[in-house]
Design a protein around this motif. Structure first.
Motif, PDB file in Angstrom:
ATOM      1  N   UNK A   1       0.846  -1.202   0.000  1.00 31.12           N
ATOM      2  CA  UNK A   1       0.000   0.000   0.000  1.00 31.12           C
ATOM      3  C   UNK A   1       0.876   1.245   0.000  1.00 31.12           C
ATOM      4  N   UNK A   2       1.891   1.266   0.839  1.00 33.82           N
ATOM      5  CA  UNK A   2       2.800   2.411   0.897  1.00 33.82           C
ATOM      6  C   UNK A   2       3.482   2.639  -0.447  1.00 33.82           C
ATOM      7  N   UNK A   3       3.907   1.554  -1.092  1.00 31.30           N
ATOM      8  CA  UNK A   3       4.566   1.658  -2.393  1.00 31.30           C
ATOM      9  C   UNK A   3       3.614   2.231  -3.438  1.00 31.30           C
ATOM     10  N   UNK A   4       2.369   1.774  -3.436  1.00 32.33           N
ATOM     11  CA  UNK A   4       1.369   2.259  -4.394  1.00 32.33           C
ATOM     12  C   UNK A   4       1.096   3.737  -4.175  1.00 32.33           C
ATOM     13  N   UNK A   5       0.913   4.123  -2.931  1.00 25.88           N
ATOM     14  CA  UNK A   5       0.637   5.536  -2.621  1.00 25.88           C
ATOM     15  C   UNK A   5       1.811   6.416  -3.035  1.00 25.88           C
ATOM     16  N   UNK A   6       3.013   5.968  -2.724  1.00 23.21           N
ATOM     17  CA  UNK A   6       4.215   6.729  -3.102  1.00 23.21           C
ATOM     18  C   UNK A   6       4.291   6.877  -4.620  1.00 23.21           C
ATOM     19  N   UNK A   7       4.005   5.811  -5.315  1.00 23.96           N
ATOM     20  CA  UNK A   7       4.042   5.837  -6.787  1.00 23.96           C
ATOM     21  C   UNK A   7       2.963   6.770  -7.346  1.00 23.96           C
ATOM     22  N   UNK A   8       1.779   6.716  -6.779  1.00 23.19           N
ATOM     23  CA  UNK A   8       0.683   7.560  -7.274  1.00 23.19           C
ATOM     24  C   UNK A   8       0.956   9.038  -6.981  1.00 23.19           C
ATOM     25  N   UNK A   9       1.619   9.338  -5.878  1.00 28.32           N
ATOM     26  CA  UNK A   9       1.963  10.723  -5.580  1.00 28.32           C
ATOM     27  C   UNK A   9       2.918  11.290  -6.624  1.00 28.32           C
ATOM     28  N   UNK A  10       3.803  10.446  -7.124  1.00 26.81           N
ATOM     29  CA  UNK A  10       4.766  10.895  -8.136  1.00 26.81           C
ATOM     30  C   UNK A  10       4.094  11.180  -9.478  1.00 26.81           C
TER      31      UNK A  10
END
Length: 91
Positions: free
Chosen positions: A80-89
């Motif tokens: 989840x953290x990885x997905x959120x970080x990716x979507x923020x970028x």
């Protein structure tokens, strides 16, 4: 991907040569580089994962925390953290 009988498609000399290395075992022969497809190219999985990730990010923006998202989407908190970080970028 199905199996083919070597006797039906390869010359006996080649079969005998291969048998020197593997005898009676299944052998995977990869595609030529120019015939390879990118991961997910033959299915809708890329689009499905992209839609799921957008929903995760949307729920995150609405206030759901990592643990809640992990439980809702059956993923690990790290995913989840990885997905959120990716979507923020990307936004």
């Amino acid at each position: 991907m199905g199996y083919m009988k070597a006797e039906e498609i390869l010359p006996i000399e080649l079969i005998e040569l291969i048998q020197q290395y593997v005898d009676g075992e299944a052998v995977y022969i990869p595609r030529k580089a120019e015939h390879r497809q990118a991961w997910g190219a033959g299915t809708q999985i890329r689009q499905e994962l992209s839609a799921r990730n957008r929903k995760i990010f949307s729920d995150h923006l609405k206030g759901m925390n990592t643990e809640e998202l992990a439980s809702k989407y059956y993923l690990s908190p790290k995913s989840i953290q990885r997905i959120i970080r990716s979507m923020k970028k990307t936004t």
